[in-house]
Design an enzyme around this catalytic site. Structure first.
Site, PDB file in Angstrom:
ATOM      1  N   SER A 138     -43.836 -22.287  59.038  1.00 41.84           N
ATOM      2  CA  SER A 138     -45.100 -22.267  59.789  1.00 41.84           C
ATOM      3  C   SER A 138     -45.349 -23.670  60.307  1.00 41.84           C
ATOM      4  O   SER A 138     -44.849 -24.649  59.732  1.00 41.84           O
ATOM      5  CB  SER A 138     -46.248 -21.870  58.849  1.00 41.84           C
ATOM      6  N   TYR A 151     -51.249 -22.183  51.099  1.00 40.20           N
ATOM      7  CA  TYR A 151     -50.368 -21.941  52.259  1.00 40.20           C
ATOM      8  C   TYR A 151     -49.793 -23.273  52.747  1.00 40.20           C
ATOM      9  O   TYR A 151     -48.597 -23.388  52.995  1.00 40.20           O
ATOM     10  CB  TYR A 151     -51.175 -21.254  53.360  1.00 40.20           C
TER      11      TYR A 151
HETATM   12  N1  LIG Z   1     -49.410 -14.984  62.073  1.00 44.37           N
HETATM   13  C1  LIG Z   1     -49.379 -16.297  62.145  1.00 44.37           C
HETATM   14  O1  LIG Z   1     -50.277 -16.890  62.790  1.00 44.37           O
HETATM   15  C2  LIG Z   1     -48.273 -17.086  61.510  1.00 44.37           C
HETATM   16  C3  LIG Z   1     -48.128 -18.440  61.898  1.00 44.37           C
HETATM   17  C4  LIG Z   1     -47.110 -19.176  61.303  1.00 44.37           C
HETATM   18  C5  LIG Z   1     -46.243 -18.603  60.402  1.00 44.37           C
HETATM   19  N2  LIG Z   1     -46.395 -17.289  60.054  1.00 44.37           N
HETATM   20  C6  LIG Z   1     -45.449 -16.745  59.074  1.00 44.37           C
HETATM   21  O2  LIG Z   1     -44.740 -15.678  59.690  1.00 44.37           O
HETATM   22  C7  LIG Z   1     -44.240 -14.809  58.665  1.00 44.37           C
HETATM   23  C8  LIG Z   1     -44.562 -13.381  59.046  1.00 44.37           C
HETATM   24  O3  LIG Z   1     -45.967 -13.218  58.988  1.00 44.37           O
HETATM   25  P1  LIG Z   1     -46.805 -12.328  60.021  1.00 44.37           P
HETATM   26  O4  LIG Z   1     -47.707 -13.225  60.753  1.00 44.37           O
HETATM   27  O5  LIG Z   1     -45.894 -11.422  60.778  1.00 44.37           O
HETATM   28  O6  LIG Z   1     -47.747 -11.561  58.992  1.00 44.37           O
HETATM   29  P2  LIG Z   1     -47.710 -10.100  58.401  1.00 44.37           P
HETATM   30  O7  LIG Z   1     -48.688 -10.143  57.287  1.00 44.37           O
HETATM   31  O8  LIG Z   1     -47.860  -9.128  59.498  1.00 44.37           O
HETATM   32  O9  LIG Z   1     -46.223  -9.951  57.838  1.00 44.37           O
HETATM   33  C9  LIG Z   1     -45.815 -10.419  56.594  1.00 44.37           C
HETATM   34  C10 LIG Z   1     -44.923  -9.344  56.001  1.00 44.37           C
HETATM   35  O10 LIG Z   1     -44.410  -9.836  54.760  1.00 44.37           O
HETATM   36  C11 LIG Z   1     -44.416  -8.774  53.846  1.00 44.37           C
HETATM   37  N3  LIG Z   1     -44.409  -9.266  52.472  1.00 44.37           N
HETATM   38  C12 LIG Z   1     -45.381  -9.944  51.810  1.00 44.37           C
HETATM   39  N4  LIG Z   1     -45.015 -10.180  50.544  1.00 44.37           N
HETATM   40  C13 LIG Z   1     -43.778  -9.655  50.393  1.00 44.37           C
HETATM   41  C14 LIG Z   1     -42.865  -9.575  49.312  1.00 44.37           C
HETATM   42  N5  LIG Z   1     -43.165 -10.077  48.112  1.00 44.37           N
HETATM   43  N6  LIG Z   1     -41.673  -8.976  49.515  1.00 44.37           N
HETATM   44  C15 LIG Z   1     -41.366  -8.447  50.730  1.00 44.37           C
HETATM   45  N7  LIG Z   1     -42.185  -8.480  51.789  1.00 44.37           N
HETATM   46  C16 LIG Z   1     -43.378  -9.074  51.622  1.00 44.37           C
HETATM   47  C17 LIG Z   1     -45.690  -7.989  54.173  1.00 44.37           C
HETATM   48  O11 LIG Z   1     -45.645  -6.671  53.652  1.00 44.37           O
HETATM   49  C18 LIG Z   1     -45.699  -8.043  55.686  1.00 44.37           C
HETATM   50  O12 LIG Z   1     -45.030  -6.943  56.278  1.00 44.37           O
HETATM   51  C19 LIG Z   1     -44.867 -15.283  57.362  1.00 44.37           C
HETATM   52  O13 LIG Z   1     -43.930 -16.058  56.646  1.00 44.37           O
HETATM   53  C20 LIG Z   1     -46.035 -16.139  57.834  1.00 44.37           C
HETATM   54  O14 LIG Z   1     -46.395 -17.092  56.869  1.00 44.37           O
HETATM   55  C21 LIG Z   1     -47.386 -16.516  60.601  1.00 44.37           C
END
Ligand SMILES: NC(=O)c1ccc[n+]([C@@H]2O[C@H](COP(=O)([O-])OP(=O)(O)OC[C@H]3O[C@@H](n4cnc5c(N)ncnc54)[C@H](O)[C@@H]3O)[C@@H](O)[C@H]2O)c1
Length: 263
Positions: A138, A151
């Site tokens: 991130s 986080y």
């Molecule tokens: N959305 C944002 O603004 C943003 C920005 C920077 C980084 N990210 C990162 O991107 C990645 C994806 O997040 P997203 O935004 O698509 O959110 P999201 O919540 O839609 O997706 C996260 C996914 O991870 C899965 N998950 C959580 N714990 C788990 C576990 N123990 N085992 C297996 N799966 C698990 C959830 O079920 C979910 O489907 C994450 O690592 C998040 O930190 C997101």
């Protein structure tokens, strides 16, 4: 790396960024895409929607045995893993008041899961002299997620671990990338906004909120160029430079933004 005929695993593939990566990898001609997520039914639904090249499985990335078994099963079925996307992640929306269970969960999903993934995939990749590990970290891992202490701390650890892997294994043929988006329109950000979390408000006020598909575009470009740091929001590089050159000034700017959003 291009995706044609590649065998890929995407964790956290049931929604958001992970699901967009799955759809894009299939569109780019991947040979097989394993969609793995704690939300097993949703993972299967994402796979079914893109056709027989993909299949969905339940996986808890914090359970090393499950990660090992998934990697072994994928290697048995398809002969190899070309690209492993360790994408699952969790936010807390809290600060020092987050209880130990919350800190532990963030540590296990956002950091230890990457260690488990590396332990599971590296032996075969090193033996073949090729493979790519993409870790979704991130912008919080190179800057700060205002309003979310676990986080911020765990994403910094994830970027540090990714960098360590990249330096240690690149000359043996294994590439590592750290994907560091800022705001992306996924359930993680949407849920934070609904809950009124400061961090989500800061993200929404800090610049463009990209679609998961735009993040997938950046990933395809970053993989093609074999870049370590993949920044779907290019301005994050400028923020990181400013933060390194003038930490006090950079923090003052963020504090001003927080004051504007909270008064
Ligand atoms: N959305 C944002 O603004 C943003 C920005 C920077 C980084 N990210 C990162 O991107 C990645 C994806 O997040 P997203 O935004 O698509 O959110 P999201 O919540 O839609 O997706 C996260 C996914 O991870 C899965 N998950 C959580 N714990 C788990 C576990 N123990 N085992 C297996 N799966 C698990 C959830 O079920 C979910 O489907 C994450 O690592 C998040 O930190 C997101």
């Amino acid at each position: 790396m291009n995706l044609t005929d590649r065998v890929v695993v995407v964790t956290g593939g049931a929604g958001g960024i992970g699901a967009a990566l799955v759809r894009r990898f299939v569109a780019e001609g991947a040979a097989a895409v394993v969609v793995a997520d704690l939300a097993a039914d949703a993972a299967r639904a994402v796979a079914e929607a893109v056709g027989p090249v993909a299949h969905g499985v339940g996986l808890d990335v914090t359970d090393e045995e499950q990660v090992r078994a998934l990697v072994a099963d994928t290697e048995r079925r398809y002969g190899r893993i070309d690209l492993f996307c360790a994408n699952a992640g969790v936010a807390t929306g809290g600060g020092i008041e987050v209880d130990d269970a919350g800190w532990d969960r963030a540590w296990r999903v956002n950091v230890l899961a990457h260690v488990y993934a590396a332990r599971a995939v590296l032996p075969a990749m090193l033996a073949r002299g090729g493979g790519h590990l993409l870790m979704t970290c991130s912008a919080a891992g190179v800057l700060t997620a205002v309003g979310d202490a676990p986080y911020t701390a765990t994403k910094h650890a994830a970027v540090g671990f990714a960098e360590w892997l990249a330096i240690t294994y690149r000359d043996r043929g294994v590439k590592v990338s750290a994907l560091c988006p800022q705001g992306v329109d996924t359930p993680m950000l949407a849920d934070g906004l609904v809950a009124g979390h400061l961090g989500a408000k800061v993200i929404a006020a800090s610049g463009a909120v990209l679609t998961p598909e735009q993040v997938a575009d950046a990933v395809i470009a970053g993989l093609a160029e074999e870049r370590f740091l993949i920044l779907p929001h290019p301005e994050v590089a400028d923020y990181a430079r400013r933060r390194a050159e003038d930490p006090d000034g950079w923090q003052a700017g963020l504090r001003k933004l927080v004051r504007r959003l909270t008064t």
